[in-house]
Design a protein around this motif. Structure first.
Motif, PDB file in Angstrom:
ATOM      1  N   ALA A 112       0.833  -1.202   0.000  1.00 33.20           N
ATOM      2  CA  ALA A 112       0.000   0.000   0.000  1.00 33.20           C
ATOM      3  C   ALA A 112       0.871   1.257   0.000  1.00 33.20           C
ATOM      4  O   ALA A 112       0.549   2.253  -0.674  1.00 33.20           O
ATOM      5  N   LEU A 113       1.982   1.220   0.735  1.00 34.94           N
ATOM      6  CA  LEU A 113       2.903   2.362   0.737  1.00 34.94           C
ATOM      7  C   LEU A 113       3.495   2.581  -0.647  1.00 34.94           C
ATOM      8  O   LEU A 113       3.664   3.727  -1.087  1.00 34.94           O
ATOM      9  N   LEU A 114       3.821   1.499  -1.355  1.00 34.75           N
ATOM     10  CA  LEU A 114       4.354   1.628  -2.714  1.00 34.75           C
ATOM     11  C   LEU A 114       3.312   2.226  -3.652  1.00 34.75           C
ATOM     12  O   LEU A 114       3.641   3.036  -4.529  1.00 34.75           O
ATOM     13  N   ILE A 115       2.051   1.819  -3.475  1.00 31.78           N
ATOM     14  CA  ILE A 115       0.973   2.380  -4.292  1.00 31.78           C
ATOM     15  C   ILE A 115       0.852   3.875  -4.040  1.00 31.78           C
ATOM     16  O   ILE A 115       0.767   4.686  -4.969  1.00 31.78           O
ATOM     17  N   LEU A 116       0.878   4.268  -2.769  1.00 34.24           N
ATOM     18  CA  LEU A 116       0.765   5.680  -2.425  1.00 34.24           C
ATOM     19  C   LEU A 116       1.967   6.472  -2.942  1.00 34.24           C
ATOM     20  O   LEU A 116       1.828   7.616  -3.367  1.00 34.24           O
ATOM     21  N   ALA A 117       3.154   5.865  -2.912  1.00 35.43           N
ATOM     22  CA  ALA A 117       4.363   6.551  -3.392  1.00 35.43           C
ATOM     23  C   ALA A 117       4.299   6.816  -4.892  1.00 35.43           C
ATOM     24  O   ALA A 117       4.854   7.807  -5.385  1.00 35.43           O
ATOM     25  N   ASP A 118       3.618   5.927  -5.633  1.00 35.11           N
ATOM     26  CA  ASP A 118       3.500   6.088  -7.089  1.00 35.11           C
ATOM     27  C   ASP A 118       2.309   6.945  -7.497  1.00 35.11           C
ATOM     28  O   ASP A 118       2.115   7.209  -8.686  1.00 35.11           O
ATOM     29  N   TRP A 119       1.526   7.381  -6.525  1.00 34.55           N
ATOM     30  CA  TRP A 119       0.245   8.034  -6.793  1.00 34.55           C
ATOM     31  C   TRP A 119       0.470   9.539  -6.904  1.00 34.55           C
ATOM     32  O   TRP A 119       0.438  10.271  -5.927  1.00 34.55           O
TER      33      TRP A 119
ATOM     34  N   ASP B  74       0.021  15.771  -5.209  1.00 36.52           N
ATOM     35  CA  ASP B  74      -0.416  17.118  -5.569  1.00 36.52           C
ATOM     36  C   ASP B  74      -1.636  17.560  -4.758  1.00 36.52           C
ATOM     37  O   ASP B  74      -2.126  18.672  -4.931  1.00 36.52           O
ATOM     38  N   PHE B  75      -2.138  16.668  -3.907  1.00 35.52           N
ATOM     39  CA  PHE B  75      -3.298  16.945  -3.069  1.00 35.52           C
ATOM     40  C   PHE B  75      -4.504  17.410  -3.898  1.00 35.52           C
ATOM     41  O   PHE B  75      -5.257  18.295  -3.506  1.00 35.52           O
ATOM     42  N   GLY B  76      -4.657  16.811  -5.060  1.00 41.01           N
ATOM     43  CA  GLY B  76      -5.797  17.175  -5.893  1.00 41.01           C
ATOM     44  C   GLY B  76      -6.785  16.030  -5.987  1.00 41.01           C
ATOM     45  O   GLY B  76      -6.404  14.863  -6.017  1.00 41.01           O
ATOM     46  N   ILE B  77      -8.085  16.348  -6.036  1.00 40.61           N
ATOM     47  CA  ILE B  77      -9.117  15.331  -6.175  1.00 40.61           C
ATOM     48  C   ILE B  77      -9.764  15.521  -7.536  1.00 40.61           C
ATOM     49  O   ILE B  77     -10.562  16.423  -7.743  1.00 40.61           O
ATOM     50  N   ASP B  78      -9.373  14.685  -8.465  1.00 40.96           N
ATOM     51  CA  ASP B  78      -9.881  14.751  -9.825  1.00 40.96           C
ATOM     52  C   ASP B  78     -10.760  13.538 -10.072  1.00 40.96           C
ATOM     53  O   ASP B  78     -10.593  12.501  -9.448  1.00 40.96           O
ATOM     54  N   SER B  79     -11.670  13.648 -11.031  1.00 47.11           N
ATOM     55  CA  SER B  79     -12.620  12.556 -11.261  1.00 47.11           C
ATOM     56  C   SER B  79     -11.938  11.278 -11.722  1.00 47.11           C
ATOM     57  O   SER B  79     -12.516  10.205 -11.645  1.00 47.11           O
ATOM     58  N   GLN B  80     -10.692  11.373 -12.228  1.00 44.75           N
ATOM     59  CA  GLN B  80     -10.004  10.188 -12.718  1.00 44.75           C
ATOM     60  C   GLN B  80      -8.765   9.832 -11.890  1.00 44.75           C
ATOM     61  O   GLN B  80      -8.068   8.892 -12.241  1.00 44.75           O
ATOM     62  N   TYR B  81      -8.497  10.550 -10.824  1.00 42.19           N
ATOM     63  CA  TYR B  81      -7.218  10.345 -10.134  1.00 42.19           C
ATOM     64  C   TYR B  81      -7.104   8.978  -9.478  1.00 42.19           C
ATOM     65  O   TYR B  81      -6.014   8.442  -9.291  1.00 42.19           O
ATOM     66  N   TYR B  82      -8.233   8.372  -9.128  1.00 37.39           N
ATOM     67  CA  TYR B  82      -8.194   7.063  -8.491  1.00 37.39           C
ATOM     68  C   TYR B  82      -7.613   6.002  -9.409  1.00 37.39           C
ATOM     69  O   TYR B  82      -7.138   4.963  -8.954  1.00 37.39           O
ATOM     70  N   ARG B  83      -7.651   6.253 -10.728  1.00 41.05           N
ATOM     71  CA  ARG B  83      -7.146   5.261 -11.679  1.00 41.05           C
ATOM     72  C   ARG B  83      -5.625   5.130 -11.621  1.00 41.05           C
ATOM     73  O   ARG B  83      -5.067   4.201 -12.185  1.00 41.05           O
ATOM     74  N   GLU B  84      -4.969   6.061 -10.963  1.00 43.60           N
ATOM     75  CA  GLU B  84      -3.517   5.966 -10.815  1.00 43.60           C
ATOM     76  C   GLU B  84      -3.121   4.971  -9.736  1.00 43.60           C
ATOM     77  O   GLU B  84      -1.939   4.670  -9.579  1.00 43.60           O
TER      78      GLU B  84
END
Length: 397
Positions: free
Chosen positions: A137-144, A149-159
């Motif tokens: 999970a930490l690796l996922i967050l590091a790549d996210w 950028d602390f932004g909430i975009d409609s597609q950001y979860y796909r990263e």
């Protein structure tokens, strides 16, 4: 010379099975998160998991493996899925799917060996899975990038992807799985250190799951958490519910705007055209009496066009499985699941795995494809709990 080599091999095999084979289960989780390439993970699985198991096969273990009633359901289902590969002729794709079927057998055989020779290690395995899941999970967050950028975009979860979890739904499944396991460990923990550790892990996996915006993961997590709390009614679970309610209230006040934006993104996706996709699936399953009864074969294509875009499959495991294997395969699948659940839910030590198997059935309403897979979210979030549930009442002789 040959006799000496044979004696060395036999002694090595016994030593590995009785002392070290349980390490392959945490290794499965480790290799699922660390490499970024799915092909590399598949090759590691074959090298680190399948090959040692092939080298360690013993007639006495195979005989004991077959004695399990749930294994009989499993083997017959695998046999039917293999037979279905020939419904539309033989191709290279059929060979690949057959090898993936063997991955299922290897996973079940590995879990069988763990329960046969390493029953005291089950709790350690659960803790180790949480550790590697936390690292993953930490690796996922590091790549996210969007989170940085602390932004909430409609597609950001796909990263949110890593290793074999190349889709936000799959990340949601595994975060839901880890959340339920950490809750189970918290409920059963003795001592303040373990309580704090498992409590923090539970909160961490819950937050990552929330950010991922995977509705299938929400279903797995919610159903699993409610079932686990209802099936373990203690004073600790009561206080946990109170603390969770207070925490949710505080978060809804402090992070009001962020949560509103997040849920707005989830709701904006609506049903993701599930209803017309399911309608296509129903028509495909029932297009003839033979396909309804026997299916189209495991190598058949489930792609369909819905509202000008192509759906890879029917986004409902039961529809997909019925399409591939017919009512015969669906009956064998439910027989396997019910047989495993009877064992897992009757054992306090492994009740969490029965809860996860049952929760995945609810999550399968909105997604899920084939059982015959390489290392994947399906393998870790459903087939692994199913295998553990299968042998949860095993007693060493």
């Amino acid at each position: 010379m040959l006799l000496e080599c044979k004696a060395f091999y036999e002694s090595w095999k016994v030593k590995f099975i009785t002392k070290h084979v349980w390490l392959l289960v945490p290794a499965l989780f480790f290799i699922s998160f660390i490499p970024e390439n799915a092909t590399g993970i598949t090759n590691l699985y074959r090298l680190l998991i399948v090959l040692p198991l092939i080298l360690c096969v013993r007639p006495s273990d195979v005989e004991a493996f077959w004695e399990n009633s749930t294994v009989k359901w499993f083997v017959v289902l695998c046999g039917w899925m293999t037979l279905s590969l020939f419904f539309d002729g033989v191709s290279y794709k059929d060979v690949k799917l057959f090898w993936r079927m063997l991955n299922l057998v290897a996973l079940f055989y590995l879990v069988f060996l763990v329960f046969r020779y390493h029953l005291p290690k089950i709790s350690n395995i659960q803790s180790t899975l949480l550790f590697f899941g936390f690292l993953g999970a930490l690796l996922i967050l590091a790549d996210w990038a969007a989170l940085r950028d602390f932004g909430i975009d409609s597609q950001y979860y796909r990263e949110s992807s890593r290793g074999i979890f190349d889709h936000h739904l799959e990340v949601g499944w595994v975060m839901g799985l880890l959340g339920v396991i950490s809750l189970n460990q918290f409920i059963r923990a003795a001592g303040w250190i373990k309580l704090c550790l498992y409590g923090c892990l539970f909160v961490f996996f819950s937050i990552v799951l929330l950010l991922v915006q995977a509705r299938g993961g929400y279903i797995l997590y919610s159903v699993g958490m409610v079932m686990l709390l209802l099936m373990t009614p203690t004073r600790r679970t009561m206080w946990l519910l109170v603390a969770a309610a207070i925490l949710m209230l505080v978060c809804s006040i402090v992070f009001k705007n962020e949560l509103a934006a997040l849920w707005g993104n989830v709701l904006a996706r609506g049903s993701s055209s599930r209803l017309p996709i399911w309608n296509n699936g129903i028509h495909a399953v029932t297009d003839s009496f033979s396909s309804l009864l026997f299916g189209h074969g495991l190598s058949a294509v489930t792609e369909s066009i819905v509202r000008k875009f192509q759906a890879a499959h029917f986004h409902n495991f039961f529809l997909n499985h019925a399409f591939y294997t017919g009512l015969v395969g669906l009956f064998l699948y439910f027989g396997l699941v019910v047989s495993a659940l009877k064992k897992a839910l009757s054992s306090r030590e492994t009740i969490v795995w029965g809860v996860l198997v049952l929760s995945m059935q609810v999550a399968f309403i909105t997604d899920g494809d084939r059982l015959a897979v390489n290392p994947s979210a399906m393998m870790l979030c459903f087939l692994l709990p199913l295998a553990i549930a299968t042998f949860s009442t095993y007693e060493r002789t």
